[in-house]
Write a protein that holds these residues in place. Structure first.
Motif, short mmCIF file in Angstrom:
data_model
loop_
_atom_site.label_atom_id
_atom_site.label_comp_id
_atom_site.label_asym_id
_atom_site.label_seq_id
_atom_site.Cartn_x
_atom_site.Cartn_y
_atom_site.Cartn_z
N LEU A 1 -33.03 44.09 5.52
CA LEU A 1 -33.33 45.08 4.38
C LEU A 1 -33.25 46.43 4.89
CD1 LEU A 1 -36.38 42.65 3.09
CD2 LEU A 1 -33.89 43.10 2.17
N LEU A 2 -32.52 46.99 3.99
CA LEU A 2 -32.25 48.54 4.14
C LEU A 2 -33.62 49.36 3.62
CD1 LEU A 2 -30.43 50.75 5.23
CD2 LEU A 2 -29.70 50.96 2.68
N GLY A 3 -34.15 50.30 4.54
CA GLY A 3 -35.21 51.12 4.03
C GLY A 3 -35.56 52.09 5.08
N HIS A 4 -36.60 52.85 4.64
CA HIS A 4 -37.12 53.95 5.53
C HIS A 4 -38.11 53.12 6.62
CE1 HIS A 4 -38.08 58.02 6.55
NE2 HIS A 4 -39.57 57.85 6.44
N SER A 5 -38.99 52.54 6.17
CA SER A 5 -39.87 51.65 7.36
C SER A 5 -39.02 50.50 7.43
CB SER A 5 -41.07 51.16 6.26
OG SER A 5 -40.91 50.36 5.26
N ASP A 6 -39.80 49.43 7.73
CA ASP A 6 -39.08 48.32 8.34
C ASP A 6 -38.73 47.27 6.89
OD1 ASP A 6 -41.37 47.12 7.11
OD2 ASP A 6 -42.09 46.36 9.02
#
Ligand code: MG
Length: 158
Positions: A32-37
């Motif tokens: 999963l793409l994102g700023h966090s995990d």
């Protein structure tokens, strides 16, 4: 006194990222793409907890423009939110019902570990946490394997 909350989240599923759901790293060629995990389940759970007490949402508490949350472990964010709910507002969690929606991989063999992780982070019995997984029947972006989503309902009690 009861308060109910619901949360929803969606993230893109891309090559070169880890797939982390409920704090469990699941072997898969995409993540999963994102700023966090980008733990879509925990993000929806945090929004449900915040929503139950009308405390805003995850983006308000942990802005993705803030470098300190880059690659953040969502379990740590969850523990912070739970501390606010229990120690500042004096509510406890009555039960949680969650659905993860993604086409692949199959999650059945990871559900118990996810429940154990969440039980630990929330300091509640695993029996109070329901985690369900389903596909989107091949429809749209989720069905194509380009995204995953999660929906969570939580009941708080004082
Ligand atoms: Mg999110």
């Amino acid at each position: 006194m009861f308060r109910i909350g619901q949360g929803f989240d969606v993230h893109r599923l891309v090559e070169g990222r880890k797939l982390i759901l409920g704090g469990v790293e699941i072997p898969y060629h995409k993540g999963l793409l994102g700023h966090s995990d980008a733990d879509v389940l925990i993000h929806a759970l945090i929004d449900a907890l915040l929503g139950a007490l009308a405390l805003g949402d995850i983006g308000k508490l942990f802005p993705d423009t803030d470098m300190q949350y880059r690659d953040a472990n969502s379990r740590e964010l969850l523990r912070l939110v739970v501390r606010t709910i229990t120690q500042k507002h004096f509510y406890s969690i009555n039960n949680i019902d969650a659905t993860i929606i993604l086409e692949q991989p199959k999650l059945a063999s990871y559900i118990e570990q996810i429940r154990e992780n969440l039980a630990q982070d929330l300091s509640i019995n695993k029996d109070l946490i329901s985690i369900k997984a389903k596909t989107y029947e091949g429809l749209g972006e989720i069905g194509n394997g380009d995204a995953a989503a999660s929906q969570v309902v939580v009941l708080l009690i004082k």
